[in-house]
Design an enzyme around this catalytic site. Structure first.
Site, short mmCIF file in Angstrom:
data_model
loop_
_atom_site.label_atom_id
_atom_site.label_comp_id
_atom_site.label_asym_id
_atom_site.label_seq_id
_atom_site.Cartn_x
_atom_site.Cartn_y
_atom_site.Cartn_z
N LYS A 174 0.85 -1.20 0.00
CA LYS A 174 0.00 0.00 0.00
C LYS A 174 0.88 1.24 0.00
CE LYS A 174 -3.99 1.90 2.55
NZ LYS A 174 -4.89 1.72 3.71
N SER A 223 -10.03 -0.67 6.74
CA SER A 223 -9.44 -0.56 5.41
C SER A 223 -8.71 -1.79 4.88
CB SER A 223 -8.47 0.62 5.37
OG SER A 223 -9.20 1.80 5.20
N SER A 269 -9.80 1.66 2.57
CA SER A 269 -8.94 2.40 1.69
C SER A 269 -7.86 1.56 1.00
CB SER A 269 -8.25 3.51 2.48
OG SER A 269 -7.43 2.95 3.49
#
Ligand code: GLN
Length: 454
Positions: free
Chosen positions: A56, A155, A131
């Site tokens: 990420k 997330s 996210s």
């Protein structure tokens, strides 16, 4: 796609071939927007020669750009490795490709990244969740063996559920936050997104452990979970009846089916209740935005971030933040500054902290009678792009995940069935703090008995 477990027994040449294949598939599936780096034949972003893991874009990998999906950090180069990256490299894994995300991890749909949106690989008209939407989409589409995400309020678990893979959020303090860009420091945890439960346990073992560089890292004894996985343990699993009432019919059906399967596998189910989700939601969005407003104040064009044109200092701050941050992030900084401001601090922030304690107390009570909790991950399956008419509507989709972060507990989401459109339905198991072993044991039992096929 090979599993992480299988990849661990590949030799160096096989890993090189695997990376070449991955690079090709990523190139062919660029429209998904799972990765933010533009891969070309000559350039593959890889931090080493190990098994490739998607990362990420809020985790520092030395020498790589780190943007958190935000224009304010475009072209910022990470000066050092996050501890989780060091841990990957110590174990024969390496960072491979930056995965897309909602700007500064604020969101539930990966629509707010400065790189544009990520598509759900199962149905491209739907969001991948967020996210960590890029990480989940990459794993679900076979563009990553496994990925790292972060979970402040769901997330990791929610995009995994929307895309049909496994996502695990460790106990707060288990995984070092050193080198991970902070959203809400008392809630953030990094964790694995994988193809199955066993891989999640393997990757969790690799990234977790005490780290003196993170003052909130827990200095507690650590026994690896993957070598001790045992799906035959008979567990007591709680369901929170008033939570389930708020889910769509298809999610309710998936819950009932899973409860039945768990009972048939010899586990016992107990029924519980918890405080109204609207209080949990309010507490989360006050704590998270308050901490975010403090954490994001460093991106002022002076200390960090791109500097906007201006004629004086005040204008520099103003223009930098106005141009650098997207709408959702600006909204949250304002909300967070408001709840911390004098005159409102007691009314909002202090009250939210009190509710947070009550949530933890309620979980403690449930864990007096149960080993695990089974809960939906989200009230619906992945919605279409643009389906959230307002930020508030998006926040409402977080009702099942955020309490876990407020209480600092470990949880894992795994796919159990599909809705009538073929979209994956994920449910989560939640364990008491530091009881990741029971969490993975229960998840493995559910996975083995539910027979989910992609
Ligand atoms: N959707 C939640 C939020 O926007 C959770 C995000 C996260 O876990 N990073 O705050």
């Amino acid at each position: 796609m090979v599993t992480l477990k299988e990849a661990l027994s590949l030799d160096e040449q096989q890993i090189i071939t695997l990376k070449e294949d991955l690079k090709k598939s990523i190139e062919e599936n660029k429209q998904l927007g799972a990765y933010v780096e533009q891969f070309t034949d000559t350039e593959v972003l890889s931090s080493g020669s190990g098994i490739p893991i998607a990362i990420k874009d809020n985790i520092n990998v030395k020498g790589w750009e780190l943007t958190c999906g935000s224009n304010i950090l475009k072209n910022y180069i990470a000066p050092y490795n996050a501890t989780v990256i060091e841990n990957l490299e110590k174990n024969g894994l390496s960072a491979f490709g930056r995965a897309n995300m909602d700007e500064f991890a604020m969101g539930s749909s990966t629509e707010s990244s400065c790189y544009g949106k990520t598509l759900n690989p199962v149905d491209n008209t739907k969001v991948p969740g967020g996210s960590s939407g890029g990480s989940a989409a990459a794993v679900a589409a076979g563009l990553a063996i496994a990925a790292l995400g972060t979970d402040t309020g769901g997330s990791i678990r929610q995009p995994a559920a929307y895309c049909g893979c496994v996502g695990m959020k460790p106990t707060y303090g288990r995984v070092s936050r050193y080198g991970i860009a902070a959203y809400s420091s008392s809630l953030d945890q990094c964790g694995p997104i994988t193809q199955n439960v066993e891989d999640a346990a393997i990757l969790y073992d690799i990234i977790s452990g005490y780290d003196p560089k993170d003052s909130t890292s827990a200095n507690v004894e650590y026994t690896p979970v993957a070598p001790n996985l045992d799906s035959s343990k008979k567990l007591t699993i709680a369901v929170i009846d008033n939570f389930i009432e708020e889910a769509s019919d298809e999610i309710k059906e998936a819950m009932n089916k899973s409860i039945k399967i768990l009972e048939d596998a010899g586990h016992s189910i107990v029924h519980k209740r918890m405080m109204d989700t609207k209080n949990i939601l309010s507490s989360y969005y006050i704590v998270a935005t308050a901490e975010a407003s403090a954490n994001l104040s460093r991106y002022d064009g002076i200390r960090y971030g791109n500097r906007a044109e201006a004629t004086n200092l005040k204008e520099t701050y103003l223009n930098t933040k106005t141009q650098g941050f997207g709408e959702e992030v600006q909204k949250r900084i304002m909300l967070g500054s408001f709840v911390l401001s004098s005159g409102y601090y007691d009314a909002y922030y202090v009250k939210a902290q009190k509710v947070r304690h009550l949530i933890k107390d309620e979980f403690d009570k449930i864990f007096n009678d149960a080993d695990l909790i089974l809960n939906p991950v989200a009230p619906t399956t992945a919605p279409k792009f643009g389906a959230f008419a307002s930020s508030l509507e998006m926040y409402l989709s977080d009702i099942y995940t955020i309490s876990v972060n407020l209480a600092g507990l470990p949880a894992i989401s795994l796919p159990v069935s599909k809705d009538s459109d073929g979209m994956p339905i994920g449910l989560q198991l939640i364990a008491n703090a530091y009881d990741e072993q029971t969490l993975f044991d229960g998840a493995l039992s559910l996975e083995q008995n539910i027979n989910y096929t992609k």
